[in-house]
Design a protein around this motif. Structure first.
Motif, PDB file in Angstrom:
ATOM      1  N   VAL A 173      27.594  24.337  23.384  1.00 26.63           N
ATOM      2  CA  VAL A 173      27.170  22.994  22.968  1.00 26.63           C
ATOM      3  C   VAL A 173      27.752  21.948  23.914  1.00 26.63           C
ATOM      4  N   THR A 174      26.911  21.000  24.318  1.00 32.48           N
ATOM      5  CA  THR A 174      27.415  19.834  25.044  1.00 32.48           C
ATOM      6  C   THR A 174      26.888  18.590  24.347  1.00 32.48           C
ATOM      7  N   ASP A 175      27.436  17.448  24.721  1.00 32.16           N
ATOM      8  CA  ASP A 175      26.884  16.185  24.230  1.00 32.16           C
ATOM      9  C   ASP A 175      26.809  15.248  25.423  1.00 32.16           C
ATOM     10  N   VAL A 176      26.109  14.137  25.263  1.00 35.84           N
ATOM     11  CA  VAL A 176      25.913  13.225  26.396  1.00 35.84           C
ATOM     12  C   VAL A 176      26.450  11.827  26.090  1.00 35.84           C
ATOM     13  N   ALA A 177      27.365  11.733  25.112  1.00 36.20           N
ATOM     14  CA  ALA A 177      27.894  10.417  24.741  1.00 36.20           C
ATOM     15  C   ALA A 177      28.722   9.832  25.885  1.00 36.20           C
ATOM     16  N   SER A 178      28.812   8.502  25.925  1.00 29.38           N
ATOM     17  CA  SER A 178      29.434   7.845  27.074  1.00 29.38           C
ATOM     18  C   SER A 178      30.953   7.753  26.977  1.00 29.38           C
ATOM     19  N   VAL A 179      31.558   8.260  25.908  1.00 33.42           N
ATOM     20  CA  VAL A 179      33.014   8.338  25.796  1.00 33.42           C
ATOM     21  C   VAL A 179      33.349   9.774  25.389  1.00 33.42           C
ATOM     22  N   LYS A 180      34.344  10.394  26.000  1.00 32.69           N
ATOM     23  CA  LYS A 180      34.528  11.833  25.830  1.00 32.69           C
ATOM     24  C   LYS A 180      35.784  12.267  25.074  1.00 32.69           C
ATOM     25  N   LEU A 181      36.907  11.599  25.264  1.00 31.09           N
ATOM     26  CA  LEU A 181      38.158  12.122  24.721  1.00 31.09           C
ATOM     27  C   LEU A 181      38.188  12.130  23.194  1.00 31.09           C
ATOM     28  N   GLN A 182      37.730  11.030  22.589  1.00 35.76           N
ATOM     29  CA  GLN A 182      37.785  10.923  21.131  1.00 35.76           C
ATOM     30  C   GLN A 182      36.985  12.053  20.465  1.00 35.76           C
ATOM     31  N   ILE A 183      35.848  12.419  21.071  1.00 34.70           N
ATOM     32  CA  ILE A 183      35.014  13.481  20.501  1.00 34.70           C
ATOM     33  C   ILE A 183      35.742  14.828  20.583  1.00 34.70           C
ATOM     34  N   LEU A 184      36.305  15.124  21.753  1.00 35.77           N
ATOM     35  CA  LEU A 184      37.034  16.386  21.925  1.00 35.77           C
ATOM     36  C   LEU A 184      38.221  16.467  20.964  1.00 35.77           C
ATOM     37  N   ASP A 185      39.024  15.404  20.908  1.00 31.85           N
ATOM     38  CA  ASP A 185      40.184  15.385  20.013  1.00 31.85           C
ATOM     39  C   ASP A 185      39.759  15.584  18.566  1.00 31.85           C
ATOM     40  N   SER A 186      38.681  14.913  18.193  1.00 31.80           N
ATOM     41  CA  SER A 186      38.199  14.988  16.824  1.00 31.80           C
ATOM     42  C   SER A 186      37.741  16.404  16.489  1.00 31.80           C
TER      43      SER A 186
END
Lengths: 365, 365
Positions: free
Chosen positions: A94-107
């Motif tokens: 799975v990947t995503d294309v959101a413009s901010v990355k760290l918060q998603i990974l941490d979450s």
């Protein structure tokens, strides 16, 4: 089925796209153009049917077995959707294309999601318009597309994302989520704030002042026309680096305002000059042909504001044998004439000027 | 002699131009094109001889009797030169073209100069390059040119300046020196500072971040490439309104940074949204076709980066019968392809897309 008729594509299996807006639909269109099977899902059935009609894939069904899932939903729901997709499709990357990355990974890590199958990414592409109808198969061609790798996913698994990016014609850029977020804070999010706050100063200004505006102000404030709702999500998700850079910006601004309090005080003018000169140094680091590119000289040619005139100019520049490096159109206020600012190599300026004048063009600068 | 062979020109007598740089030479060239006699003076004999060779006038001599004097010297010496010209030519009307007006007027009054023959003005025109060689007869065509009238000069005398402006093809705008200075602080000087300080943030940034930059950052920082020496003079002469507007800007910035400190605090996201939305409102006030103009739709067409391709595209758009409202070229990083962003009326988008695709063009957005 998952057989790919196009020998040139790198991705083998089918791709599930979640979110059939501008980016998701464009991913679908680009992959379909390479013969890759695409399953489309969206909270809005209308979006799915539009994207399907456009040829971006077919509606997702219960039995789908995607190799790769691309989550292209608004930033504030991306982590939720990625978590659900990881759980629903235990064999998919799975990947995503959101413009901010760290918060998603941490979450995702905090929720115990299986991040050994997740890697975030970010295509540096977009359009003024959103929605599936704005989708284009070529949206990502030649654009940087960041992959924010991390230690929990193996190199082999992450390579599916690389294949996706290369299949869509984008340029792969690898950096950590932290590097990415700090990078986009600097080159996109802080410029957005700086531009919006500048444009806010125009709200209550007298019309007579605003009407004097030229290309400089238009350039500085162009991105200030962006969607507030989207930017609240982006800035909310990347507040730490944005705040840090804005704070450094404010320190410069404070020094600048202080220097203007008494411009005749010792050192005040030197400080102003240093800040402006610092800007020279910074802007010179930007890649690409735009901006004031020292490699090229610019000329301004006057063009009547009627169809075909600009085409004739460019055709004649081609005849003269000079390669156009860049072109901008300016429309002077209150007259039926456009100013075409053209960039060419410095060696060509003299000959081009002579030839264009001989052909009846007026050179305005 | 002071006879004007061109019946269309409004100015009758000869014009003395002091300062044969970009603006002075352009004034000379524009007036000569209308058959008006021009006398050129400059502290640099080289500048005078270049401007003379270009056809901007003849070198000034002791017996000249100009009707009008245009002082086009750097801002920090403008008041001195105007004062001297008023004394040396007691029958002439004097104007200057410096980009800040109040300080010069105040300074002349304080020195007891005969301001009943002086009125400051400011053409909103310029080029990246300076010097007489950059001068163009058409530099001012269609540009606003502010006349900063005051009570000590009669309407009749000031009308010579109006004639000059109209003869040069510019658009006459009347406002007081205070209004002008506050106006240019807002639409030119503050945007310069905002842009320079943004570009300064790039100086020490990692290359990987800077390389992600797109058109947004390039637009925001384009004017940051401007000359520090000139800007020290301009900002020094207009420090009061610039400081006031920058201070209001900083108040918004402080609120913004505060909201980012805890984006989950009550009201924080609303505040961020309000600032961005305020920028929407501000930028919508800008005149002209540029920026994100709601009247037009944009399309992105891919163009091979070889001579003649762009001309062919524009030629075919002309054949299709669609009027191009605006055009920007973008060069994607790392590929031999340009992206031509074209603006047309919304009604034309569908037909133009169909026709261009049928002719083999790739639409990238």
């Amino acid at each position: 089925m998952a057989v790919n008729p196009n020998a040139e594509s790198r991705l083998a299996g089918p791709v599930r796209v979640v979110g059939a807006g501008l980016l998701g639909t464009s991913v679908g269109l680009g992959l379909r153009a390479r013969g890759i099977e695409v399953f489309l899902a969206d909270a809005s059935p209308t979006n799915v049917s539009i994207a399907t009609d456009l040829g971006a894939g077919r509606p997702a069904t219960a039995g789908d077995a995607p190799q790769l899932i691309v989550v292209a939903v608004p930033p504030d729901v991306t982590a939720d959707v990625v978590e659900r997709e990881l759980a629903d499709y235990p064999d998919a990357i799975v990947t995503d294309v959101a413009s901010v990355k760290l918060q998603i990974l941490d979450s995702l890590i905090a929720r115990g999601a299986d991040v050994s199958r997740y890697v975030g990414s970010h295509p540096m592409a977009g359009r003024e318009r959103g929605g599936p109808l704005a989708g284009r198969a070529d949206l990502f061609v030649g654009r940087p597309w960041v992959v924010a790798g991390h230690d929990a996913i193996s190199y082999k698994r992450a390579s599916a994302i690389d294949d996706l990016i290369l299949d869509l014609g984008a340029t792969l850029v690898e950096m950590s989520a932290e590097e990415h977020d700090r990078g986009v804070a600097l080159i996109s999010h802080v410029p957005q704030v700086v531009s919006s706050l500048m444009a806010r100063r125009l709200v209550d200004a007298p019309s007579a002042s605003v009407n004097l505006a030229g290309q400089g102000l238009r350039d500085v404030t162009r991105v200030a026309a962006s969607d507030p709702e989207l930017w609240v999500q982006i800035l909310g998700a990347n507040s730490t680096p944005v705040r840090e850079i804005l704070t450094a910006y404010r320190e410069d601004l404070d020094r600048f305002i202080e220097a203007l309090e008494d411009v005749n005080a010792p050192g005040a003018r030197r400080r102003v000059a240093e800040e402006i000169a610092g800007g020279n140094t910074g802007v010179a680091r930007l890649p690409g042909k735009h901006g004031i590119d020292k490699r090229f000289s610019t000329m301004i040619v006057m063009v009547d504001d009627t169809p075909g005139q600009l085409a004739r100019l460019l055709h004649e520049i081609g005849e003269i044998g000079v390669n156009l490096e860049d072109l901008r159109l300016e429309h002077a206020q209150g007259v039926q004439v456009g100013l075409a600012e053209i960039s060419v190599v410095p060696e060509a300026v003299e000959r081009l000027t002579t030839e264009l004048v001989a052909r009846g063009w007026r050179i305005a600068g």
